[in-house]
Scaffold this motif. Structure first.
Motif, PDB file in Angstrom:
ATOM      1  N   ASP A 237       0.867  -1.174   0.000  1.00 44.68           N
ATOM      2  CA  ASP A 237       0.000   0.000   0.000  1.00 44.68           C
ATOM      3  C   ASP A 237       0.912   1.234   0.000  1.00 44.68           C
ATOM      4  O   ASP A 237       1.879   1.290   0.773  1.00 44.68           O
ATOM      5  CB  ASP A 237      -0.867  -0.066   1.269  1.00 44.68           C
ATOM      6  N   CYS A 239       0.764   4.189   1.192  1.00 37.96           N
ATOM      7  CA  CYS A 239       1.025   5.015   2.388  1.00 37.96           C
ATOM      8  C   CYS A 239       2.184   4.456   3.210  1.00 37.96           C
ATOM      9  O   CYS A 239       2.886   5.201   3.891  1.00 37.96           O
ATOM     10  CB  CYS A 239      -0.226   5.227   3.229  1.00 37.96           C
ATOM     11  N   ASP A 279      -3.876   3.711  -3.154  1.00 39.94           N
ATOM     12  CA  ASP A 279      -3.116   2.780  -2.310  1.00 39.94           C
ATOM     13  C   ASP A 279      -2.414   1.708  -3.134  1.00 39.94           C
ATOM     14  O   ASP A 279      -1.278   1.320  -2.857  1.00 39.94           O
ATOM     15  CB  ASP A 279      -4.006   2.156  -1.216  1.00 39.94           C
ATOM     16  N   TYR A 288      -4.854  11.472   0.963  1.00 38.21           N
ATOM     17  CA  TYR A 288      -3.959  10.841   1.941  1.00 38.21           C
ATOM     18  C   TYR A 288      -2.848  10.050   1.229  1.00 38.21           C
ATOM     19  O   TYR A 288      -1.665  10.234   1.493  1.00 38.21           O
ATOM     20  CB  TYR A 288      -4.817   9.937   2.831  1.00 38.21           C
ATOM     21  N   HIS A 289      -3.255   9.170   0.288  1.00 38.34           N
ATOM     22  CA  HIS A 289      -2.250   8.380  -0.425  1.00 38.34           C
ATOM     23  C   HIS A 289      -1.431   9.236  -1.396  1.00 38.34           C
ATOM     24  O   HIS A 289      -0.268   8.952  -1.664  1.00 38.34           O
ATOM     25  CB  HIS A 289      -2.891   7.173  -1.126  1.00 38.34           C
TER      26      HIS A 289
END
Ligand code: ZN
Length: 334
Positions: A237, A239, A279, A288-289
């Motif tokens: 992923d 992140c 992700d 966020y990613h």
């Protein structure tokens, strides 16, 4: 085609990512409104994405600062995720990070400053851990948020850092990793928050040479994709490119993994039409990613991308963190 040339062929679509971040605020979708509880964190991810790419000037500075200040909750003394939300440690940390990027002295806080300090101090429990808010649970993530807030404000003191350090060390497991609370399973995001918190309070040396920890982090790279997972047996992923590589960077061991393969994994997770990073390849992108993909690329090779160098401890540009790192409590001239 050789593996090496395949790696070189994935393009970085910077302009589309800039537009993607700008568009975040005009996405009046259902998901957008659902994300109200994370809005200030989302703004931090957007601001960090842009400043890393040297594109912060595309956002209206006054509006960003005004929005952050409007999230301050006078009753608790902390910042909420959105105007009229209760203060929370996560959003207080994001607020201070954003403000610090724009206003290195945090002059804008004015009389709020002492109330913010009390808000964070009052969230520390006797064992050194921190709650996210007065009703919330304990999580090693909150120790990181708290000590970072104090560092940003120039208020790190031994009465806070010593019990916090003891608590963090209790969260280390036999495999070298760290969990949410003592005895909880090792997880890469928790490893980052624990190592970064130790680094903020100047105690990283305690685990610097821990080979179990370095091995556990290096084993997070999943082959053949090259992406990192957060725990054994899980899918890679984007992140974790940040959570794991920043942890290895703090320990000076980022060369223990295949950086070229990791870089390629992040690049294949871009949405080549709309911009943004997801992700995993072909999944839905989110801010966020996108943030942790781009800050991950900065850690890998900021010069190649013409990025700002990112600080693995604070997830802010080094040019910002260099200005307050001198405020470590044991360095303050008496
Ligand atoms: Zn993720």
């Amino acid at each position: 085609m050789s593996e090496e040339s395949k790696v070189e062929s994935v393009e970085f679509i910077e302009d589309k990512h800039v537009q993607y971040v700008i568009d975040q605020d005009s996405h009046r979708s259902f998901e957008y409104w659902l994300s109200e509880h994370l809005r200030l964190n989302g703004l931090y991810w957007g601001v960090t994405t842009l400043i890393t790419m040297n594109k912060l000037d595309v956002l209206p500075e006054n509006e960003v600062i005004e929005f952050v200040i409007s999230c301050w909750d006078e009753k608790s003394g902390g910042f909420g995720a959105f105007p009229n939300h209760d203060g929370h440690l996560l959003s207080t940390h994001s607020a201070l990070q954003i403000l610090k990027i724009y206003d290195n002295d945090l002059k804008i806080l004015d009389t709020k400053r002492s109330k913010i300090i009390s808000f964070v101090k009052n969230l520390q429990l006797e064992d050194g851990s921190f709650q996210g808010d007065r009703f919330g649970e304990v999580d090693t993530r909150f120790i990181y948020n708290a000590v970072s807030c104090f560092a940003l404000l120039g208020e790190l003191t031994p009465d806070i850092t010593e019990p916090a350090t003891k608590y963090i060390l209790k969260c280390q497991n036999f495999d070298g990793g760290f969990g949410l609370v003592p005895g909880a399973e090792s997880h890469a995001a928790q490893v980052f928050t624990c190592l970064a918190a130790l680094a903020v309070v100047d105690s990283l040396h305690i685990v610097q040479e821990d080979t179990r920890l370095i091995d556990w982090l290096s084993e997070r790279q999943v082959l053949p994709s090259g992406g990192f997972n957060g725990r054994p047996e899980k899918l890679p992923d984007v992140c974790y490119s940040w959570w794991v590589l920043s942890s290895l960077a703090m320990l000076g061991k980022q060369h223990y993994v295949d950086l070229k393969k990791l870089e390629n994994f992040i690049l294949t997770c871009q949405d080549f039409q709309e911009g943004g990073i997801s992700d995993r390849p072909d999944n839905q992108t989110d801010i966020y990613h996108t943030c942790f993909g781009i800050t991950g690329l900065s850690l890998i090779d900021y010069k190649k991308y013409n990025f700002k160098e990112i600080d693995p401890i604070y997830c802010m540009p080094v040019e910002v963190t260099m200005k307050f790192k001198k405020w470590k409590y044991n360095d303050i001239p008496v």
